[in-house]
Design a protein around this motif. Structure first.
Motif, PDB file in Angstrom:
ATOM      1  N   MET A 171       0.992  -1.193  -0.106  1.00  0.00           N
ATOM      2  CA  MET A 171      -0.095  -0.020  -0.142  1.00  0.00           C
ATOM      3  C   MET A 171       0.819   1.401   0.145  1.00  0.00           C
ATOM      4  SD  MET A 171      -3.135   0.820   2.772  1.00  0.00           S
ATOM      5  CE  MET A 171      -3.561  -0.644   2.630  1.00  0.00           C
ATOM      6  N   GLU A 172       0.787   1.931  -0.978  1.00  0.00           N
ATOM      7  CA  GLU A 172       1.515   3.391  -1.091  1.00  0.00           C
ATOM      8  C   GLU A 172       0.474   4.673  -1.250  1.00  0.00           C
ATOM      9  OE1 GLU A 172       5.640   2.689  -3.142  1.00  0.00           O
ATOM     10  OE2 GLU A 172       3.902   2.417  -4.406  1.00  0.00           O
ATOM     11  N   ILE A 173       0.903   5.635  -0.647  1.00  0.00           N
ATOM     12  CA  ILE A 173       0.303   6.872  -0.875  1.00  0.00           C
ATOM     13  C   ILE A 173       1.130   7.434  -1.820  1.00  0.00           C
ATOM     14  CG2 ILE A 173      -0.267   9.282   0.174  1.00  0.00           C
ATOM     15  CD1 ILE A 173      -1.302   7.550   2.596  1.00  0.00           C
ATOM     16  N   VAL A 174       0.645   7.812  -3.106  1.00  0.00           N
ATOM     17  CA  VAL A 174       1.471   8.681  -4.173  1.00  0.00           C
ATOM     18  C   VAL A 174       1.288   9.889  -4.215  1.00  0.00           C
ATOM     19  CG1 VAL A 174       2.033   8.133  -6.644  1.00  0.00           C
ATOM     20  CG2 VAL A 174       1.223   6.142  -5.149  1.00  0.00           C
ATOM     21  N   VAL A 175       2.382  10.594  -4.381  1.00  0.00           N
ATOM     22  CA  VAL A 175       2.389  12.005  -4.477  1.00  0.00           C
ATOM     23  C   VAL A 175       3.014  12.572  -5.697  1.00  0.00           C
ATOM     24  CG1 VAL A 175       2.852  14.517  -3.317  1.00  0.00           C
ATOM     25  CG2 VAL A 175       2.235  12.420  -1.875  1.00  0.00           C
ATOM     26  N   SER A 176       2.568  13.021  -6.651  1.00  0.00           N
ATOM     27  CA  SER A 176       3.135  13.617  -7.649  1.00  0.00           C
ATOM     28  C   SER A 176       2.592  14.809  -8.375  1.00  0.00           C
ATOM     29  CB  SER A 176       2.656  12.419  -9.033  1.00  0.00           C
ATOM     30  OG  SER A 176       3.022  12.850 -10.129  1.00  0.00           O
ATOM     31  N   ARG A 177       3.595  15.582  -9.082  1.00  0.00           N
ATOM     32  CA  ARG A 177       3.220  16.678  -9.700  1.00  0.00           C
ATOM     33  C   ARG A 177       1.992  16.547 -10.644  1.00  0.00           C
ATOM     34  NH1 ARG A 177       8.381  19.149 -11.817  1.00  0.00           N
ATOM     35  NH2 ARG A 177       8.740  17.334 -12.185  1.00  0.00           N
ATOM     36  N   ALA A 178       2.073  15.463 -11.221  1.00  0.00           N
ATOM     37  CA  ALA A 178       1.069  15.028 -12.366  1.00  0.00           C
ATOM     38  C   ALA A 178      -0.159  14.872 -11.966  1.00  0.00           C
ATOM     39  CB  ALA A 178       1.673  14.152 -13.206  1.00  0.00           C
ATOM     40  N   ALA A 179      -0.584  14.309 -10.763  1.00  0.00           N
ATOM     41  CA  ALA A 179      -1.836  13.887 -10.493  1.00  0.00           C
ATOM     42  C   ALA A 179      -2.165  14.333  -9.091  1.00  0.00           C
ATOM     43  CB  ALA A 179      -1.918  12.281 -10.597  1.00  0.00           C
ATOM     44  N   PRO A 180      -3.673  13.985  -8.716  1.00  0.00           N
ATOM     45  CA  PRO A 180      -4.055  14.166  -7.319  1.00  0.00           C
ATOM     46  C   PRO A 180      -3.214  13.012  -6.410  1.00  0.00           C
ATOM     47  CG  PRO A 180      -5.824  14.228  -8.724  1.00  0.00           C
ATOM     48  CD  PRO A 180      -4.797  13.749  -9.486  1.00  0.00           C
ATOM     49  N   VAL A 181      -3.068  13.389  -5.141  1.00  0.00           N
ATOM     50  CA  VAL A 181      -2.772  12.280  -4.327  1.00  0.00           C
ATOM     51  C   VAL A 181      -3.565  11.084  -4.320  1.00  0.00           C
ATOM     52  CG1 VAL A 181      -2.004  11.603  -1.757  1.00  0.00           C
ATOM     53  CG2 VAL A 181      -1.411  13.754  -2.539  1.00  0.00           C
ATOM     54  N   ARG A 182      -2.866   9.908  -4.568  1.00  0.00           N
ATOM     55  CA  ARG A 182      -3.806   8.533  -4.613  1.00  0.00           C
ATOM     56  C   ARG A 182      -3.200   7.483  -3.880  1.00  0.00           C
ATOM     57  NH1 ARG A 182      -0.402   8.359  -9.002  1.00  0.00           N
ATOM     58  NH2 ARG A 182       0.482   6.399  -9.496  1.00  0.00           N
ATOM     59  N   LEU A 183      -3.976   6.587  -3.391  1.00  0.00           N
ATOM     60  CA  LEU A 183      -3.658   5.348  -2.737  1.00  0.00           C
ATOM     61  C   LEU A 183      -3.616   4.145  -3.877  1.00  0.00           C
ATOM     62  CD1 LEU A 183      -3.052   3.913   0.056  1.00  0.00           C
ATOM     63  CD2 LEU A 183      -5.536   3.067  -0.167  1.00  0.00           C
ATOM     64  N   GLN A 184      -2.089   3.746  -3.598  1.00  0.00           N
ATOM     65  CA  GLN A 184      -1.712   2.692  -4.889  1.00  0.00           C
ATOM     66  C   GLN A 184      -1.827   1.360  -4.070  1.00  0.00           C
ATOM     67  OE1 GLN A 184       0.924   3.760  -8.020  1.00  0.00           O
ATOM     68  NE2 GLN A 184       2.038   1.874  -7.157  1.00  0.00           N
ATOM     69  N   ALA A 185      -2.351   0.113  -4.857  1.00  0.00           N
ATOM     70  CA  ALA A 185      -2.247  -1.115  -4.339  1.00  0.00           C
ATOM     71  C   ALA A 185      -2.734  -1.335  -2.663  1.00  0.00           C
ATOM     72  CB  ALA A 185      -0.594  -1.619  -3.983  1.00  0.00           C
ATOM     73  N   PRO A 186      -4.194  -0.895  -2.546  1.00  0.00           N
ATOM     74  CA  PRO A 186      -4.943  -0.697  -1.393  1.00  0.00           C
ATOM     75  C   PRO A 186      -4.986  -1.912  -0.728  1.00  0.00           C
ATOM     76  CG  PRO A 186      -6.467  -0.356  -3.189  1.00  0.00           C
ATOM     77  CD  PRO A 186      -4.995  -0.310  -3.768  1.00  0.00           C
ATOM     78  N   ASP A 187      -4.818  -3.039  -1.393  1.00  0.00           N
ATOM     79  CA  ASP A 187      -4.759  -4.461  -0.827  1.00  0.00           C
ATOM     80  C   ASP A 187      -3.742  -4.912  -0.358  1.00  0.00           C
ATOM     81  OD1 ASP A 187      -7.676  -4.618  -1.139  1.00  0.00           O
ATOM     82  OD2 ASP A 187      -7.347  -4.909  -3.433  1.00  0.00           O
ATOM     83  N   ALA A 188      -2.643  -4.139  -0.411  1.00  0.00           N
ATOM     84  CA  ALA A 188      -1.402  -4.642  -0.198  1.00  0.00           C
ATOM     85  C   ALA A 188      -1.011  -4.481   1.451  1.00  0.00           C
ATOM     86  CB  ALA A 188      -0.003  -4.084  -0.973  1.00  0.00           C
TER      87      ALA A 188
END
Length: 101
Positions: free
Chosen positions: A1-18
């Motif tokens: 599970m990662e909280i992803v911060v990028s200039r190109a997109a809003p903050v998102r949660l990646q791999a929510p089942d990990a």
């Protein structure tokens, strides 16, 4: 599970089942404005760790009514508490990984 911060997109949660991993992934260009990007999601601790608010993880996951997911997330929180990775306000300690964008 990662909280992803990028200039190109809003903050998102990646791999929510990990549930066996937890971090904040930041694009190399996003590091200077990291605390602002994570407002209401986490607070930065020394630049190498963040304290992430569980309610923000639940919101980003979009699984409010998924009882199985919530039970697994609660188990992850209990595991983190046993290891000393929860703050007094319930925030979860996460490594900050800076990555190339």
């Amino acid at each position: 599970m990662e909280i992803v911060v990028s200039r190109a997109a809003p903050v998102r949660l990646q791999a929510p089942d990990a549930f066996d991993r937890f971090s904040v992934a930041v694009g190399s260009g996003g590091a200077p404005g990291l605390q602002k990007a994570l407002d209401g999601i986490a607070r930065i601790d020394g630049g190498t760790h963040a304290w992430v608010f569980p309610q923000a993880v639940r919101r980003l996951a979009g699984r409010k009514s998924d009882e199985a997911w919530n039970a697994r997330f609660d188990a992850m929180l209990a595991f983190a508490a046993d290891r000393g990775w929860l703050a007094s306000d319930g925030a979860i300690r996460a490594h900050i990984d800076v990555r190339e964008e």
